[in-house]
Design a protein around this motif. Structure first.
Motif, PDB file in Angstrom:
ATOM      1  N   GLY A 160      52.176  23.812  30.406  1.00 45.15           N
ATOM      2  CA  GLY A 160      51.339  23.901  29.214  1.00 45.15           C
ATOM      3  C   GLY A 160      51.662  22.795  28.232  1.00 45.15           C
ATOM      4  O   GLY A 160      52.738  22.171  28.270  1.00 45.15           O
ATOM      5  N   ALA A 161      50.746  22.556  27.312  1.00 48.36           N
ATOM      6  CA  ALA A 161      50.880  21.438  26.376  1.00 48.36           C
ATOM      7  C   ALA A 161      52.036  21.631  25.404  1.00 48.36           C
ATOM      8  O   ALA A 161      52.716  20.678  25.041  1.00 48.36           O
ATOM      9  CB  ALA A 161      49.567  21.251  25.607  1.00 48.36           C
ATOM     10  N   MET A 162      52.281  22.874  24.954  1.00 51.51           N
ATOM     11  CA  MET A 162      53.330  23.117  23.969  1.00 51.51           C
ATOM     12  C   MET A 162      54.711  23.275  24.588  1.00 51.51           C
ATOM     13  O   MET A 162      55.712  23.291  23.893  1.00 51.51           O
ATOM     14  CB  MET A 162      52.987  24.367  23.150  1.00 51.51           C
ATOM     15  CG  MET A 162      51.781  24.216  22.238  1.00 51.51           C
ATOM     16  SD  MET A 162      52.018  22.907  21.008  1.00 51.51           S
ATOM     17  CE  MET A 162      53.353  23.597  20.049  1.00 51.51           C
ATOM     18  N   ARG A 163      54.770  23.388  25.921  1.00 50.17           N
ATOM     19  CA  ARG A 163      56.053  23.559  26.626  1.00 50.17           C
ATOM     20  C   ARG A 163      56.823  24.767  26.083  1.00 50.17           C
ATOM     21  O   ARG A 163      58.028  24.716  25.851  1.00 50.17           O
ATOM     22  CB  ARG A 163      56.953  22.342  26.483  1.00 50.17           C
ATOM     23  CG  ARG A 163      56.674  21.047  27.208  1.00 50.17           C
ATOM     24  CD  ARG A 163      55.420  20.482  27.249  1.00 50.17           C
ATOM     25  NE  ARG A 163      55.449  19.047  27.572  1.00 50.17           N
ATOM     26  CZ  ARG A 163      54.360  18.347  27.580  1.00 50.17           C
ATOM     27  NH1 ARG A 163      53.211  18.913  27.271  1.00 50.17           N
ATOM     28  NH2 ARG A 163      54.383  17.071  27.891  1.00 50.17           N
ATOM     29  N   GLN A 164      56.144  25.889  25.843  1.00 55.43           N
ATOM     30  CA  GLN A 164      56.805  27.060  25.270  1.00 55.43           C
ATOM     31  C   GLN A 164      57.516  27.850  26.362  1.00 55.43           C
ATOM     32  O   GLN A 164      56.983  28.050  27.454  1.00 55.43           O
ATOM     33  CB  GLN A 164      55.782  27.950  24.564  1.00 55.43           C
ATOM     34  CG  GLN A 164      56.414  29.039  23.690  1.00 55.43           C
ATOM     35  CD  GLN A 164      55.388  29.791  22.891  1.00 55.43           C
ATOM     36  OE1 GLN A 164      54.489  30.415  23.454  1.00 55.43           O
ATOM     37  NE2 GLN A 164      55.497  29.730  21.583  1.00 55.43           N
TER      38      GLN A 164
END
Length: 438
Positions: A418-422
């Motif tokens: 994912g873009a936020m790397r959560q």
């Protein structure tokens, strides 16, 4: 869960006991030496100066020593430091002038400032099971408590047959036993591999982790709160006993009750930690100590005063025993020695403030009023700690790394997409996590 079943820890615990006995006998020897040179009026000032020097050395040298020694194999470092302390005790016994003793004692405390945090950080590396480590913390606290009672008795027994100067060679003999125990312990651990950092950055690493982690900020405040009130017990009990009963024997009884309470508090720690968090127990200990302080105004008989002092001891164990558990949960294994050194330094900074404050208040006010004031200070700092160390303090925290590339090893380790790397994992302040609330 019994740490004494672990062969390496058995030898480490034996080394700790022998080391504590040696330091305790050295302290008694220094007190007698101060009395010989300073007499009734000057002994307290001389001994106070020695202890103030000890605190200053501990505060400033512990982080530096950890950085310098971290690249060497731990067992060799510990053995070398113990050999150095052994030799210094022998030289103190041979010295015949105060300036020589002061210089050698300063070097001894410098070696101890390097030895103690490294030794403390070694225990969780040996005992990786948390419950077993908790039991080891209980044993460690018991060792400190019993040393404070046994060392004066052993010293008194030795003085029946020997002169006071012989306490230093006897203390050196205890350190020699510690050297032997460490040498045969079979410690297999080598220094942790670390990324190369500038010296200044490595020097501040432990303190940066310490003061960027809320639970460690709370640990510092709770240690400070306890030291403010406990310093009165350690400094002014002899004054209180003399004024109250005009008999110094009562001092020994009160301090024996304090030691018994501290031992009982340490023994109850493993089952208590199974039911409550370190935060609850440590704050409860500080609140208990602060509340007990006001009972000093009551017209208590000697048995009730002993019970009060036992309560002081139990409260102090509630605060001091879980500290190692909080430290190990708050840093990566390779950073734990630096964090233990930071804790060693900052806790002694609290004592450096508390001892003179307790001594000054006890000299200008009635002992009871001085204790009540310090009890109030203890309660106020505990209240501040409750705000700094949040009640909701999970080890696993959800956070994001939007700045890291998708193929970064940390993200791949935790399967992050994912873009936020959560993602979530046990959260420590380190090179990738320098903010507690990213």
């Amino acid at each position: 869960m019994n740490p004494l079943r672990h062969p390496v820890f058995r030898w480490l615990f034996a080394a700790q006991i022998l080391s504590l006995l040696g330091i305790g006998m050295m302290t008694v020897g220094l007190a007698l030496l101060a009395y010989e040179h300073g007499g009734v009026t000057g002994a307290g000032k001389l001994l106070g100066a020695v202890f103030a020097l000890k605190m200053v050395v501990y505060v400033f040298l512990a982080p530096l020593a950890e950085v310098v020694l971290s690249r060497f194999e731990r067992r060799r470092v510990l053995v070398a430091l113990d050999v150095l302390r052994f030799a210094l005790l022998l030289l103190i016994g041979l010295s015949d002038s105060l300036w020589q003793v002061a210089m050698l004692v300063c070097l001894f405390y410098a070696a101890s400032a390097a030895f103690t945090p490294l030794f403390q950080a070694l225990i969780p590396a040996v005992l990786t099971d948390e419950k077993t480590y908790t039991s080891a913390l209980m044993l460690s606290r018991l060792a400190y408590t019993f040393e404070s009672m046994v060392s004066p008795m052993l010293s008194a027994l030795a003085l029946l047959f020997l002169v006071s100067g012989s306490l230093f060679p006897l203390a050196a003999l205890c350190l020699g036993g510690s050297v032997l125990a460490l040498s045969v312990s079979g410690l297999p651990f080598k220094p942790a591999s670390r990324q190369k950092r500038p010296f200044a950055e490595r020097l501040s690493l432990g303190l940066r982790i310490y003061f960027r982690t809320p639970r460690l900020q709370g640990l510092f405040l709770l240690n400070l709160a306890l030291s403010c009130a406990l310093a009165w017990v350690l400094v002014n009990t002899v004054v209180f006993a003399g004024l109250q009963y005009d008999n110094s024997d009562f001092y020994a009884w009160l301090m024996a009750a304090y030691g018994a309470g501290a031992a009982l508090g340490a023994l109850t720690m493993p089952p208590l930690l199974n039911r409550s968090s370190e935060r609850v127990l440590m704050m409860g200990g500080c609140l208990f100590f602060g509340a007990l302080s006001f009972l000093i105004f009551l017209p208590l008989s000697m048995p009730l005063l002993m019970l009060l002092w036992a309560g002081f001891g139990a409260a102090s164990s509630l605060v001091l025993t879980p500290g190692g558990l909080v430290l190990t949960r708050s840093a990566e294994k390779e950073d734990q020695p630096a964090v233990f050194a930071a804790q060693f330094s900052m806790s002694h900074a609290g004592w450096l403030l508390a001892y003179p404050m307790a001594g000054w208040l006890g000299s200008v006010l009635a002992p009871q009023l001085a204790l009540a004031i310090l009890g109030v200070i203890c309660l106020l700092i505990t209240g501040l700690a409750s705000r700094v160390w949040p009640q909701d303090d999970p080890l696993v925290r959800t956070h994001a790394h939007p700045d890291l590339p998708p193929d970064h090893p940390h993200l791949q380790e935790h399967g992050v997409e994912g873009a936020m790397r959560q993602h979530s994992h046990v959260f420590h302040i380190d090179d990738l996590h320098w903010r507690w609330n990213p």
